[in-house]
Design an enzyme around this catalytic site. Structure first.
Site, short mmCIF file in Angstrom:
data_model
loop_
_atom_site.label_atom_id
_atom_site.label_comp_id
_atom_site.label_asym_id
_atom_site.label_seq_id
_atom_site.Cartn_x
_atom_site.Cartn_y
_atom_site.Cartn_z
CB ALA A 15 -0.92 -0.01 1.21
N GLY A 16 1.99 1.19 -0.72
CA GLY A 16 2.77 2.39 -0.98
C GLY A 16 2.18 3.08 -2.20
CE LYS A 37 7.48 -6.93 5.91
NZ LYS A 37 8.65 -7.26 5.08
CD1 TRP A 47 9.30 5.59 6.27
CD2 TRP A 47 10.23 7.27 7.40
NE1 TRP A 47 9.11 5.35 7.60
CE2 TRP A 47 9.67 6.37 8.32
CE3 TRP A 47 10.86 8.42 7.88
CZ2 TRP A 47 9.72 6.58 9.69
CZ3 TRP A 47 10.92 8.63 9.25
CH2 TRP A 47 10.35 7.71 10.14
CD GLN A 49 13.68 13.29 4.64
OE1 GLN A 49 14.58 13.90 4.08
NE2 GLN A 49 13.81 12.80 5.86
CD GLU A 115 15.39 16.32 -4.53
OE1 GLU A 115 15.27 15.41 -5.35
OE2 GLU A 115 14.97 16.25 -3.37
CG ASP A 210 9.07 -9.53 2.30
OD1 ASP A 210 10.23 -9.79 2.65
OD2 ASP A 210 8.19 -9.16 3.10
CG HIS A 231 20.59 9.62 0.59
ND1 HIS A 231 21.23 10.66 1.22
CD2 HIS A 231 19.64 10.17 -0.19
CE1 HIS A 231 20.66 11.80 0.83
NE2 HIS A 231 19.70 11.53 -0.03
NE ARG A 277 20.23 11.05 -3.93
CZ ARG A 277 18.96 10.79 -3.81
NH1 ARG A 277 18.52 9.55 -3.92
NH2 ARG A 277 18.10 11.75 -3.56
CG HIS A 340 18.03 6.30 -0.30
ND1 HIS A 340 17.21 6.57 0.78
CD2 HIS A 340 17.68 7.16 -1.27
CE1 HIS A 340 16.39 7.56 0.45
NE2 HIS A 340 16.64 7.93 -0.80
NE ARG A 375 16.08 7.02 -6.25
CZ ARG A 375 15.57 7.77 -5.28
NH1 ARG A 375 14.34 8.21 -5.37
NH2 ARG A 375 16.27 8.07 -4.21
CB SER A 380 11.79 6.29 -6.67
OG SER A 380 12.19 7.23 -5.74
CG LEU A 381 7.82 9.51 -4.11
CD1 LEU A 381 7.61 10.89 -3.48
CD2 LEU A 381 7.02 8.48 -3.33
C1 LIG Z 1 13.84 7.94 3.72
C2 LIG Z 1 13.44 7.89 2.27
C3 LIG Z 1 13.30 9.06 1.55
C4 LIG Z 1 12.92 9.02 0.20
N1 LIG Z 1 12.73 10.19 -0.47
C5 LIG Z 1 12.26 10.15 -1.75
C6 LIG Z 1 11.91 11.33 -2.43
O1 LIG Z 1 12.02 12.43 -1.90
N2 LIG Z 1 11.44 11.24 -3.71
C7 LIG Z 1 11.30 10.03 -4.34
O2 LIG Z 1 10.87 10.00 -5.50
N3 LIG Z 1 11.60 8.88 -3.69
C8 LIG Z 1 12.07 8.91 -2.41
N4 LIG Z 1 12.36 7.74 -1.77
C9 LIG Z 1 12.09 6.46 -2.45
C10 LIG Z 1 10.59 6.21 -2.50
O3 LIG Z 1 10.03 6.59 -1.27
C11 LIG Z 1 10.28 4.74 -2.75
O4 LIG Z 1 11.04 4.25 -3.81
C12 LIG Z 1 8.81 4.56 -3.09
O5 LIG Z 1 8.02 5.18 -2.12
C13 LIG Z 1 8.47 3.08 -3.16
O6 LIG Z 1 7.08 2.94 -3.28
P1 LIG Z 1 6.44 1.51 -3.44
O7 LIG Z 1 4.98 1.73 -3.58
O8 LIG Z 1 7.14 0.77 -4.52
O9 LIG Z 1 6.79 0.73 -2.08
P2 LIG Z 1 6.57 1.16 -0.56
O10 LIG Z 1 6.10 2.52 -0.41
O11 LIG Z 1 7.81 0.79 0.18
O12 LIG Z 1 5.40 0.18 -0.08
C14 LIG Z 1 5.64 -1.20 0.09
C15 LIG Z 1 4.39 -1.85 0.63
O13 LIG Z 1 4.52 -3.27 0.50
C16 LIG Z 1 4.10 -3.90 1.69
N5 LIG Z 1 4.78 -5.19 1.79
C17 LIG Z 1 6.10 -5.44 1.64
N6 LIG Z 1 6.33 -6.77 1.78
C18 LIG Z 1 5.14 -7.35 2.02
C19 LIG Z 1 4.72 -8.68 2.27
N7 LIG Z 1 5.59 -9.71 2.30
N8 LIG Z 1 3.41 -8.92 2.49
C20 LIG Z 1 2.49 -7.89 2.48
N9 LIG Z 1 2.84 -6.61 2.26
C21 LIG Z 1 4.15 -6.35 2.03
C22 LIG Z 1 4.45 -2.93 2.78
O14 LIG Z 1 3.69 -3.21 3.93
C23 LIG Z 1 4.09 -1.60 2.09
O15 LIG Z 1 2.71 -1.36 2.25
C24 LIG Z 1 12.72 7.76 -0.43
C25 LIG Z 1 12.86 6.58 0.31
C26 LIG Z 1 13.22 6.64 1.65
C27 LIG Z 1 13.36 5.36 2.42
#
Ligand SMILES: Cc1cc2nc3c(=O)[nH]c(=O)nc-3n(C[C@H](O)[C@H](O)[C@H](O)COP(=O)(O)OP(=O)(O)OC[C@H]3O[C@@H](n4cnc5c(N)ncnc54)[C@H](O)[C@@H]3O)c2cc1C
Length: 522
Positions: A15-16, A37, A47, A49, A115, A210, A231, A277, A340, A375, A380-381
């Site tokens: 749910a990202g 999870k 997270w 920012q 940036e 995972d 990072h 970076r 990171h 990257r 990435s968002l």
């Molecule tokens: C501190 C930090 C700062 C960042 N800043 C930036 C930024 O400014 N700009 C930018 O573009 N990117 C940034 N990034 C990177 C960016 O946040 C991520 O790449 C992006 O949010 C990933 O999104 P996602 O939907 O792929 O996964 P996520 O947002 O990580 O969501 C993963 C989901 O999967 C679920 N999950 C995982 N494994 C399982 C399992 N086995 N069973 C059930 N559920 C599971 C988790 O519970 C969660 O809900 C940053 C990352 C970090 C850590």
């Protein structure tokens, strides 16, 4: 929160930003179960920012965003994926705004930040430095208005449910150790990153790779997984998490200083603190190695900048550091590089389809080739948003009748044994340490071989708890990263080997592809 049903039309793991955006797209076609999870608010997205990049300002063009992304990717971006990212990004962001996302504004106009390695001001941010949290809030609020979407928290996906090589659903284990399977027409893995592979990481605890491990066990191809972005500036204090100190701080004019409090980045790159970076991360490691100080340290220095502006622009960083007795407007901040972001992952086409039927992937767990070998910040968002929507749209075509899977089982014996839990924890710490030591920022063939041997020697028993599953997944992901890094005998982007310090375009201007049989380049 509801429990997971035995059967649905579509399953989204995560749910990202990628998972929620895909679920919204899928909701018009059938029932969607979104699994997380832990709490829905526990993700890398929460997270993020700095912000989200898109060529939306009057001074910007998608062509410039395209070029900046290719430059950062060091020759390895898939231009088709980048084109989709930059062209569809603005529309996806307009949609986010229409769904209630409150990006920061100058008066009525959107405020665009800058940036490193972006040639224009194109980074949208929210509440200063809480961009990901605001986007996730708006996406979740939108998802809650759609009756077809059910979000089930604390449902840990262990493996894909396979029949004759096709994905038919997913296996789960809940917090008590009960197991269950859910059948569905198709599954999307949007399970985020794998930063927890490393002792120092900015990623939250959920980022244990995972999705990559599940997909690999189901015979999906894994691509470019050797490219891990470290990072340069994470908070480095005992007993504090490696909280990210955004690149935007250096964009505002922050300096890096070594143990002697001397600025050093101009010795390494003409752009000094605004160098890419990977250059900054390696420079910091070098400064720590050559320092004669008893306790070598590197610091981020904002003390020369206007305090009021810093507090207003970075409220979350300011208040978090203050919790650890550091006032970033008056004190030097001790920092260290930290794992990171994973550029690689489950190989997909432009619709999020993997090499396994009915299995899709999007977001950080996927490898579309959009980031190449490194990257570009704040892409990435955007990738999660654009390719999450595309995967959701493509999955709609998979809808068919689904047979219900078996009901929830009782916890297996031994699932909560203290011995098993401490063994899983010990394995995880061992993996994190050896990955940091030998598969980290600076790599060598001998170090990588050593890491692979040590990983292979770790004996994992059949997992009976969620932590044991995480240990197993980290082990699988760690081996994939180490073996792919060993196979890539060159340095490119975030992958740096002292024994092959330059590019080798003849052999390696290609993507690595890891399968159960081998690692090859294509
Ligand atoms: C501190 C930090 C700062 C960042 N800043 C930036 C930024 O400014 N700009 C930018 O573009 N990117 C940034 N990034 C990177 C960016 O946040 C991520 O790449 C992006 O949010 C990933 O999104 P996602 O939907 O792929 O996964 P996520 O947002 O990580 O969501 C993963 C989901 O999967 C679920 N999950 C995982 N494994 C399982 C399992 N086995 N069973 C059930 N559920 C599971 C988790 O519970 C969660 O809900 C940053 C990352 C970090 C850590």
């Amino acid at each position: 929160m509801p429990r997971a049903p035995a059967e649905t039309d579509f399953i989204v793991v995560g749910a990202g930003i990628a998972g929620l955006r895909a679920a919204i797209e899928l909701a018009s076609a059938g029932r969607v179960v979104v699994l997380t999870k832990r709490e829905v608010t526990d993700s890398n997205t929460q997270w993020a920012q700095g912000g989200i990049a898109a060529a939306l300002s009057d001074e910007d063009e998608v062509g410039l965003h395209f070029q900046d992304t290719l430059n950062a990717g060091d020759g390895l971006c898939n231009p088709e994926a980048v084109k989709i990212l930059v062209e569809e990004g603005p529309e996806r962001i307009e949609e986010l705004i229409a769904w209630g996302t409150q990006f920061d504004r100058d008066g009525t106009k959107l405020a665009f930040g800058r940036e490193g390695a972006h040639s224009r001001n194109r980074i949208l941010h929210a509440h200063g430095d809480s961009t990901g949290r605001e986007i996730a809030r708006a996406l979740y609020a939108k998802a809650r208005t759609l009756p077809n979407i059910t979000v089930c928290e604390f449902e840990f996906s262990t493996d894909l449910l396979l029949e004759a090589g096709q994905v038919r659903g997913i296996h789960l284990i809940d917090e008590a150790g009960s197991r269950q399977s859910i059948s569905a027409s198709a599954v999307l893995l949007a399970s985020g990153g794998l930063g927890q592979l490393y002792r120092n990481t900015t990623n939250p605890g959920v980022a244990t790779g995972d999705g990559v491990a599940m997909a690999f066990r189901a015979a999906a191809e894994i691509s470019d997984i050797e490219f891990i972005q470290f990072h340069p500036t994470a908070l480095y204090l005992q007993n504090a998490p490696r909280f990210l100190l955004s690149e935007a701080l250096r964009g505002e004019g922050a300096y890096l200083r070594n143990s002697e409090k001397i600025r050093f980045m101009s010795n390494y790159h003409e752009m000094a603190e605004l160098a890419p970076r990977d250059v900054v991360a390696r420079a910091i490691v070098h400064e720590l190695e050559v320092s004669r100080a008893h306790n070598p340290a590197v610091y981020l220095d904002l003390t020369h900048l206007e305090a009021a502006r810093i507090k207003e622009r970075f409220p979350r960083i300011y208040s978090t550091c203050l919790q650890y007795n550091i006032d970033i407007t008056t004190d030097l901040i001790p920092i260290h590089p930290a794992a990171h972001y994973s550029m690689g992952g489950i190989r997909t086409n432009m619709q999020g389809q993997t090499s396994v039927r009915q299995l899709y992937a999007a977001g950080e767990t996927a490898a579309t080739g959009v980031h190449g070998a490194n990257r570009l910040a704040s892409n990435s968002l955007l990738e999660g948003l654009v390719f999450g929507a595309r995967a959701g749209s493509a999955m709609r075509g998979e809808l068919r009748d689904v047979k219900s899977a078996a009901k929830r089982s009782i916890p297996q014996e031994g699932s909560s044994s203290d011995d098993a839990a401490s063994l899983a924890e010990a394995h995880i710490q061992e993996i994190k340490n050896l990955m940091w030591q030998d598969v980290g920022i600076i790599r060598t063939g001998s170090g990588l071989n050593q890491a692979i041997q040590k990983l292979e020697a770790i004996q994992l028993s059949t997992p009976r708890s969620r932590r044991a599953w995480e240990a197993r997944n980290l082990h699988t992901a760690g081996l994939l990263v180490a073996r792919s890094a060993l196979a890539r005998e060159e340095s490119r982007g975030a992958h740096y080997r002292t024994d092959f310090p330059t590019h080798n375009d003849n052999k390696f201007l290609k993507h690595s592809i890891a399968t159960a049989r081998d690692i090859h380049f294509a």
